[in-house]
Scaffold this motif. Structure first.
Motif, PDB file in Angstrom:
ATOM      1  N   ILE A  46      31.677  12.870 -25.387  1.00 42.45           N
ATOM      2  CA  ILE A  46      31.885  11.774 -26.326  1.00 42.45           C
ATOM      3  C   ILE A  46      32.469  12.369 -27.606  1.00 42.45           C
ATOM      4  CG2 ILE A  46      29.547  11.889 -27.279  1.00 42.45           C
ATOM      5  CD1 ILE A  46      29.600   8.809 -27.387  1.00 42.45           C
ATOM      6  N   GLY A  47      33.372  11.654 -28.231  1.00 39.67           N
ATOM      7  CA  GLY A  47      33.990  12.165 -29.445  1.00 39.67           C
ATOM      8  C   GLY A  47      34.713  11.066 -30.192  1.00 39.67           C
ATOM      9  N   GLU A  57      38.427   4.131 -36.132  1.00 38.96           N
ATOM     10  CA  GLU A  57      38.557   5.340 -35.323  1.00 38.96           C
ATOM     11  C   GLU A  57      38.113   4.955 -33.918  1.00 38.96           C
ATOM     12  OE1 GLU A  57      39.899   8.131 -36.505  1.00 38.96           O
ATOM     13  OE2 GLU A  57      39.970   7.317 -38.537  1.00 38.96           O
ATOM     14  N   ASP A  58      38.635   5.653 -32.920  1.00 39.57           N
ATOM     15  CA  ASP A  58      38.222   5.378 -31.547  1.00 39.57           C
ATOM     16  C   ASP A  58      37.040   6.258 -31.173  1.00 39.57           C
ATOM     17  OD1 ASP A  58      40.077   3.433 -31.095  1.00 39.57           O
ATOM     18  OD2 ASP A  58      41.304   4.577 -29.696  1.00 39.57           O
ATOM     19  N   LEU A  59      35.998   5.641 -30.652  1.00 36.99           N
ATOM     20  CA  LEU A  59      34.893   6.365 -30.036  1.00 36.99           C
ATOM     21  C   LEU A  59      35.353   6.617 -28.604  1.00 36.99           C
ATOM     22  CD1 LEU A  59      31.971   7.413 -30.150  1.00 36.99           C
ATOM     23  CD2 LEU A  59      31.258   5.157 -29.347  1.00 36.99           C
ATOM     24  N   ILE A  60      35.638   7.869 -28.277  1.00 39.57           N
ATOM     25  CA  ILE A  60      36.197   8.207 -26.976  1.00 39.57           C
ATOM     26  C   ILE A  60      35.067   8.686 -26.071  1.00 39.57           C
ATOM     27  CG2 ILE A  60      37.825   9.688 -25.739  1.00 39.57           C
ATOM     28  CD1 ILE A  60      39.377   9.820 -28.463  1.00 39.57           C
ATOM     29  N   GLN A  67      38.752   8.564 -19.175  1.00 39.69           N
ATOM     30  CA  GLN A  67      38.292   8.367 -20.542  1.00 39.69           C
ATOM     31  C   GLN A  67      38.716   7.003 -21.044  1.00 39.69           C
ATOM     32  OE1 GLN A  67      39.963  11.479 -22.917  1.00 39.69           O
ATOM     33  NE2 GLN A  67      42.060  10.795 -22.661  1.00 39.69           N
ATOM     34  N   VAL A  68      37.925   6.479 -21.977  1.00 35.79           N
ATOM     35  CA  VAL A  68      38.239   5.184 -22.577  1.00 35.79           C
ATOM     36  C   VAL A  68      37.847   5.262 -24.053  1.00 35.79           C
ATOM     37  CG1 VAL A  68      36.009   4.162 -21.937  1.00 35.79           C
ATOM     38  CG2 VAL A  68      37.968   2.678 -22.295  1.00 35.79           C
ATOM     39  N   GLY A  69      38.650   4.604 -24.905  1.00 40.36           N
ATOM     40  CA  GLY A  69      38.380   4.604 -26.343  1.00 40.36           C
ATOM     41  C   GLY A  69      37.949   3.227 -26.797  1.00 40.36           C
ATOM     42  N   PHE A  70      36.949   3.195 -27.659  1.00 40.77           N
ATOM     43  CA  PHE A  70      36.443   1.953 -28.234  1.00 40.77           C
ATOM     44  C   PHE A  70      36.732   1.981 -29.725  1.00 40.77           C
ATOM     45  CE2 PHE A  70      33.828   3.038 -24.602  1.00 40.77           C
ATOM     46  CZ  PHE A  70      33.800   1.858 -23.879  1.00 40.77           C
ATOM     47  N   PRO A  71      37.640   1.117 -30.224  1.00 40.44           N
ATOM     48  CA  PRO A  71      37.923   1.129 -31.652  1.00 40.44           C
ATOM     49  C   PRO A  71      36.735   0.570 -32.444  1.00 40.44           C
ATOM     50  CG  PRO A  71      39.176  -0.615 -30.572  1.00 40.44           C
ATOM     51  CD  PRO A  71      38.450   0.143 -29.506  1.00 40.44           C
ATOM     52  N   LEU A  72      36.257   1.365 -33.397  1.00 41.25           N
ATOM     53  CA  LEU A  72      35.145   0.953 -34.247  1.00 41.25           C
ATOM     54  C   LEU A  72      35.552   1.125 -35.701  1.00 41.25           C
ATOM     55  CD1 LEU A  72      32.218   2.758 -32.385  1.00 41.25           C
ATOM     56  CD2 LEU A  72      32.773   0.322 -32.302  1.00 41.25           C
ATOM     57  N   SER A  73      35.173   0.166 -36.525  1.00 40.20           N
ATOM     58  CA  SER A  73      35.473   0.289 -37.945  1.00 40.20           C
ATOM     59  C   SER A  73      34.723   1.493 -38.505  1.00 40.20           C
ATOM     60  CB  SER A  73      35.059  -0.980 -38.698  1.00 40.20           C
ATOM     61  OG  SER A  73      33.649  -1.075 -38.755  1.00 40.20           O
ATOM     62  N   ARG A  74      35.242   2.045 -39.568  1.00 36.28           N
ATOM     63  CA  ARG A  74      34.577   3.208 -40.176  1.00 36.28           C
ATOM     64  C   ARG A  74      33.186   2.840 -40.678  1.00 36.28           C
ATOM     65  NH1 ARG A  74      40.170   5.108 -42.733  1.00 36.28           N
ATOM     66  NH2 ARG A  74      40.962   6.137 -40.859  1.00 36.28           N
ATOM     67  N   THR A  75      33.013   1.606 -41.108  1.00 37.03           N
ATOM     68  CA  THR A  75      31.686   1.139 -41.530  1.00 37.03           C
ATOM     69  C   THR A  75      30.719   1.137 -40.353  1.00 37.03           C
ATOM     70  OG1 THR A  75      32.690  -0.244 -43.243  1.00 37.03           O
ATOM     71  CG2 THR A  75      30.430  -0.780 -42.600  1.00 37.03           C
ATOM     72  N   ALA A  76      31.187   0.633 -39.197  1.00 43.70           N
ATOM     73  CA  ALA A  76      30.343   0.623 -37.999  1.00 43.70           C
ATOM     74  C   ALA A  76      30.017   2.047 -37.564  1.00 43.70           C
ATOM     75  CB  ALA A  76      31.025  -0.144 -36.879  1.00 43.70           C
ATOM     76  N   GLY A  81      26.341   6.582 -36.936  1.00 42.62           N
ATOM     77  CA  GLY A  81      25.978   7.960 -37.267  1.00 42.62           C
ATOM     78  C   GLY A  81      24.608   8.053 -37.919  1.00 42.62           C
ATOM     79  N   GLU A  82      24.336   7.135 -38.836  1.00 39.46           N
ATOM     80  CA  GLU A  82      23.032   7.129 -39.498  1.00 39.46           C
ATOM     81  C   GLU A  82      21.910   6.849 -38.504  1.00 39.46           C
ATOM     82  OE1 GLU A  82      23.642   4.283 -42.626  1.00 39.46           O
ATOM     83  OE2 GLU A  82      24.764   5.707 -43.858  1.00 39.46           O
ATOM     84  N   ALA A  83      22.160   5.939 -37.554  1.00 40.09           N
ATOM     85  CA  ALA A  83      21.152   5.644 -36.535  1.00 40.09           C
ATOM     86  C   ALA A  83      20.921   6.849 -35.630  1.00 40.09           C
ATOM     87  CB  ALA A  83      21.584   4.435 -35.709  1.00 40.09           C
TER      88      ALA A  83
END
Length: 95
Positions: A46-47, A57-60, A67-76, A81-83
């Protein structure tokens, strides 16, 4: 099936699932509040990678060669990351 074709198949499946969900008008439920009732797939790696969407950014996620990328807002991503940090921090015993 070639790895690129597998990634495209996963993308199409996810888009169909999202469309079906939107048509039902269902509300999103936080996964944190739910027990693990969904099917799990073992992830190879995962990256993060660049996204075509602004401020995303894409969560790959890799599954073997696919492989598949999921676009996530930087806020999300910040919230995710905090979780992850909170989950990985050992809990202290209270006296």
């Amino acid at each position: 099936m070639e790895s690129e074709q597998m990634g495209l198949a996963i993308q199409q499946f996810m888009q169909i699932a999202i469309l079906a969900f939107q048509r039902t008008g269902g509300a999103l439920i936080s996964g944190v509040e739910q027990s693990s009732t969904w099917p799990e797939i073992e992830v190879s790696t995962i990256g993060l990678g660049p996204s075509r969407l602004a401020n995303h950014e894409d969560l790959i996620v890799r599954f073997g060669d696919a492989q598949v990328g999921f676009p996530l807002s930087r806020t999300a991503l910040r919230g995710l990351g905090e979780a992850m940090i909170a989950l990985s921090t050992p809990k202290q015993k209270s006296n």
